[in-house]
Design a protein around this motif. Structure first.
Motif, PDB file in Angstrom:
ATOM      1  N   PHE A 155       0.805  -1.214   0.000  1.00  0.00           N
ATOM      2  CA  PHE A 155       0.000   0.000   0.000  1.00  0.00           C
ATOM      3  C   PHE A 155       0.849   1.280   0.000  1.00  0.00           C
ATOM      4  CE2 PHE A 155      -3.040  -2.981   2.143  1.00  0.00           C
ATOM      5  CZ  PHE A 155      -3.963  -3.010   1.110  1.00  0.00           C
ATOM      6  N   TYR A 156       1.982   1.270   0.724  1.00  0.00           N
ATOM      7  CA  TYR A 156       2.802   2.471   0.821  1.00  0.00           C
ATOM      8  C   TYR A 156       4.277   2.073   0.777  1.00  0.00           C
ATOM      9  CZ  TYR A 156       3.961   7.259   2.234  1.00  0.00           C
ATOM     10  OH  TYR A 156       4.424   8.552   2.264  1.00  0.00           O
ATOM     11  N   PRO A 157       4.794   1.732  -0.411  1.00  0.00           N
ATOM     12  CA  PRO A 157       6.183   1.274  -0.503  1.00  0.00           C
ATOM     13  C   PRO A 157       7.170   2.417  -0.297  1.00  0.00           C
ATOM     14  CG  PRO A 157       5.207   1.464  -2.683  1.00  0.00           C
ATOM     15  CD  PRO A 157       4.103   1.691  -1.704  1.00  0.00           C
ATOM     16  N   SER A 158       8.291   2.094   0.328  1.00  0.00           N
ATOM     17  CA  SER A 158       9.368   3.056   0.496  1.00  0.00           C
ATOM     18  C   SER A 158      10.693   2.502  -0.015  1.00  0.00           C
ATOM     19  CB  SER A 158       9.517   3.433   1.975  1.00  0.00           C
ATOM     20  OG  SER A 158       9.774   2.287   2.769  1.00  0.00           O
ATOM     21  N   GLY A 159      10.645   1.352  -0.678  1.00  0.00           N
ATOM     22  CA  GLY A 159      11.825   0.748  -1.257  1.00  0.00           C
ATOM     23  C   GLY A 159      11.441  -0.356  -2.218  1.00  0.00           C
ATOM     24  N   GLY A 160      12.357  -0.662  -3.155  1.00  0.00           N
ATOM     25  CA  GLY A 160      12.115  -1.724  -4.116  1.00  0.00           C
ATOM     26  C   GLY A 160      11.574  -1.209  -5.436  1.00  0.00           C
ATOM     27  N   ILE A 161      11.226  -2.155  -6.314  1.00  0.00           N
ATOM     28  CA  ILE A 161      10.674  -1.823  -7.625  1.00  0.00           C
ATOM     29  C   ILE A 161       9.453  -2.701  -7.898  1.00  0.00           C
ATOM     30  CG2 ILE A 161      12.917  -1.136  -8.548  1.00  0.00           C
ATOM     31  CD1 ILE A 161      12.934  -3.793 -10.113  1.00  0.00           C
ATOM     32  N   ALA A 162       8.618  -2.248  -8.816  1.00  0.00           N
ATOM     33  CA  ALA A 162       7.479  -3.023  -9.301  1.00  0.00           C
ATOM     34  C   ALA A 162       7.453  -2.901 -10.816  1.00  0.00           C
ATOM     35  CB  ALA A 162       6.171  -2.521  -8.700  1.00  0.00           C
ATOM     36  N   ALA A 163       7.633  -4.018 -11.512  1.00  0.00           N
ATOM     37  CA  ALA A 163       7.634  -4.040 -12.978  1.00  0.00           C
ATOM     38  C   ALA A 163       6.553  -4.985 -13.460  1.00  0.00           C
ATOM     39  CB  ALA A 163       8.994  -4.483 -13.512  1.00  0.00           C
ATOM     40  N   SER A 164       5.863  -4.612 -14.529  1.00  0.00           N
ATOM     41  CA  SER A 164       4.806  -5.455 -15.079  1.00  0.00           C
ATOM     42  C   SER A 164       4.756  -5.322 -16.587  1.00  0.00           C
ATOM     43  CB  SER A 164       3.443  -5.086 -14.477  1.00  0.00           C
ATOM     44  OG  SER A 164       3.077  -3.767 -14.842  1.00  0.00           O
ATOM     45  N   ALA A 165       4.341  -6.387 -17.239  1.00  0.00           N
ATOM     46  CA  ALA A 165       4.112  -6.397 -18.683  1.00  0.00           C
ATOM     47  C   ALA A 165       2.833  -7.171 -18.955  1.00  0.00           C
ATOM     48  CB  ALA A 165       5.289  -7.030 -19.419  1.00  0.00           C
ATOM     49  N   SER A 166       2.052  -6.695 -19.901  1.00  0.00           N
ATOM     50  CA  SER A 166       0.751  -7.289 -20.184  1.00  0.00           C
ATOM     51  C   SER A 166       0.558  -7.442 -21.687  1.00  0.00           C
ATOM     52  CB  SER A 166      -0.361  -6.408 -19.603  1.00  0.00           C
ATOM     53  OG  SER A 166      -1.637  -6.898 -19.948  1.00  0.00           O
ATOM     54  N   LEU A 167       0.006  -8.586 -22.090  1.00  0.00           N
ATOM     55  CA  LEU A 167      -0.311  -8.868 -23.488  1.00  0.00           C
ATOM     56  C   LEU A 167      -1.747  -9.352 -23.557  1.00  0.00           C
ATOM     57  CD1 LEU A 167       0.501  -9.283 -26.480  1.00  0.00           C
ATOM     58  CD2 LEU A 167       1.232 -11.591 -25.842  1.00  0.00           C
ATOM     59  N   THR A 168      -2.571  -8.662 -24.348  1.00  0.00           N
ATOM     60  CA  THR A 168      -3.997  -8.968 -24.437  1.00  0.00           C
ATOM     61  C   THR A 168      -4.403  -9.212 -25.880  1.00  0.00           C
ATOM     62  OG1 THR A 168      -4.546  -7.636 -22.492  1.00  0.00           O
ATOM     63  CG2 THR A 168      -6.336  -8.104 -24.014  1.00  0.00           C
ATOM     64  N   HIS A 169      -5.171 -10.278 -26.094  1.00  0.00           N
ATOM     65  CA  HIS A 169      -5.846 -10.491 -27.373  1.00  0.00           C
ATOM     66  C   HIS A 169      -7.336 -10.328 -27.131  1.00  0.00           C
ATOM     67  CE1 HIS A 169      -7.926 -12.844 -30.529  1.00  0.00           C
ATOM     68  NE2 HIS A 169      -7.017 -12.256 -31.287  1.00  0.00           N
TER      69      HIS A 169
END
Length: 279
Positions: free
Chosen positions: A107-121
């Protein structure tokens, strides 16, 4: 629902909505005209996910949308139902998501990373006049990616940054297009004014605390859109900055209710009320 020692997740969603909004369109001789639209519909989906590690996961989502879009006009609403100029869209979507998340808090990050990739048909069936006339089937591919990073500043501050990209086929309906302020979390732009088949956006913000319950944020960002990544232009986007005030609803889970004010480089103002962080 989680099972298999927490590795597997299963989720389902169903909702119905009625929306009224303006769709800006460029017309010859008239310039930009805002068309008032009225949209009703129902949407649902089922998602199955698997976590390879605590930070790496994949998910498959099967979704369905059935929506009617018409001009929001009192005169047109008096016509017989079969004569109203509405558009019915049935959309079936299969989405693959890949996520890598090392944040220290959801909910309230103060460190790290968040990566995402999405593929939709997606496969779409359109019809006019209350489904009396079919106007053809269409299908398209949509891809998107997002990267967010967080770093603690002092005891109470957090510096957060986000970059996102989106690309979609030409046959996508307008509400599933990319665009600055539409397919990203960028504030300062009306959701439908910069629709494009390709878009990029980036933003950075500082999150501070005034007390255990109250917090604030200052942010700046920008983006561009176009018919391809090689044709991106700030004319279909721009830059924006703003301030926000937050009230912490739960100290245990660090969940904030937030109000944001933003202004873009065209002088347009936007007000946002949200639950949780923008990214």
């Amino acid at each position: 629902m989680n099972f298999g020692e927490g590795r597997w997740t299963l989720g389902a969603l169903y909702g119905e909505a009625e929306l009224r909004y303006d769709l800006p369109l460029e017309l010859p001789l008239l310039g930009t005209v805002d068309f008032p639209l009225y949209e009703t519909g129902a949407a649902g989906g089922v998602q199955l996910g698997y976590g390879f590690t605590d930070s790496l996961s994949v998910a498959f989502t099967l979704g369905y949308l059935d929506t009617d879009i018409s001009i929001d006009s009192e005169f047109l609403s008096r016509l017989p139902e079969a004569l109203r100029p509405d558009l019915n869209v049935e959309l079936r979507r299969l989405t693959f998501d890949l996520k890598f998340d090392t944040r220290d808090d959801t909910f309230y990050p103060s460190g790290g990373i968040a990566a995402s990739a999405s593929l939709t048909h997606a496969a779409e069936v359109d019809s006019l006049f209350d489904r009396h006339i079919d106007i053809g089937d269409r299908d398209y591919i949509k891809t998107s990616a997002s990267l967010s990073g967080y770093r603690a500043i002092g005891e109470d501050g957090v510096l957060a940054a986000n970059a996102s990209a989106c690309a979609v086929g030409d046959d996508a309906p307008f509400f599933d297009q990319c665009g600055v302020g539409h397919s990203d979390s960028l504030r300062g732009f009306a959701s439908l004014e910069n629709l494009a088949s390709h878009s990029l956006a980036a933003q950075v913000e500082y999150r501070g605390r005034l007390s255990p319950r109250w917090g604030y944020v200052a942010f700046v960002g920008g983006g561009a859109g176009g018919d391809s990544f090689s044709e991106l232009s700030s004319d279909r986007g721009g830059a924006a900055a703003g301030l926000g005030l937050r009230f912490r609803l739960s100290r245990q889970f660090k969940l904030d209710y937030a109000a944001y004010w933003a202004m873009n480089d065209q002088g347009d103002h936007q007000l946002y009320l949200t639950l949780g962080q923008r990214f």
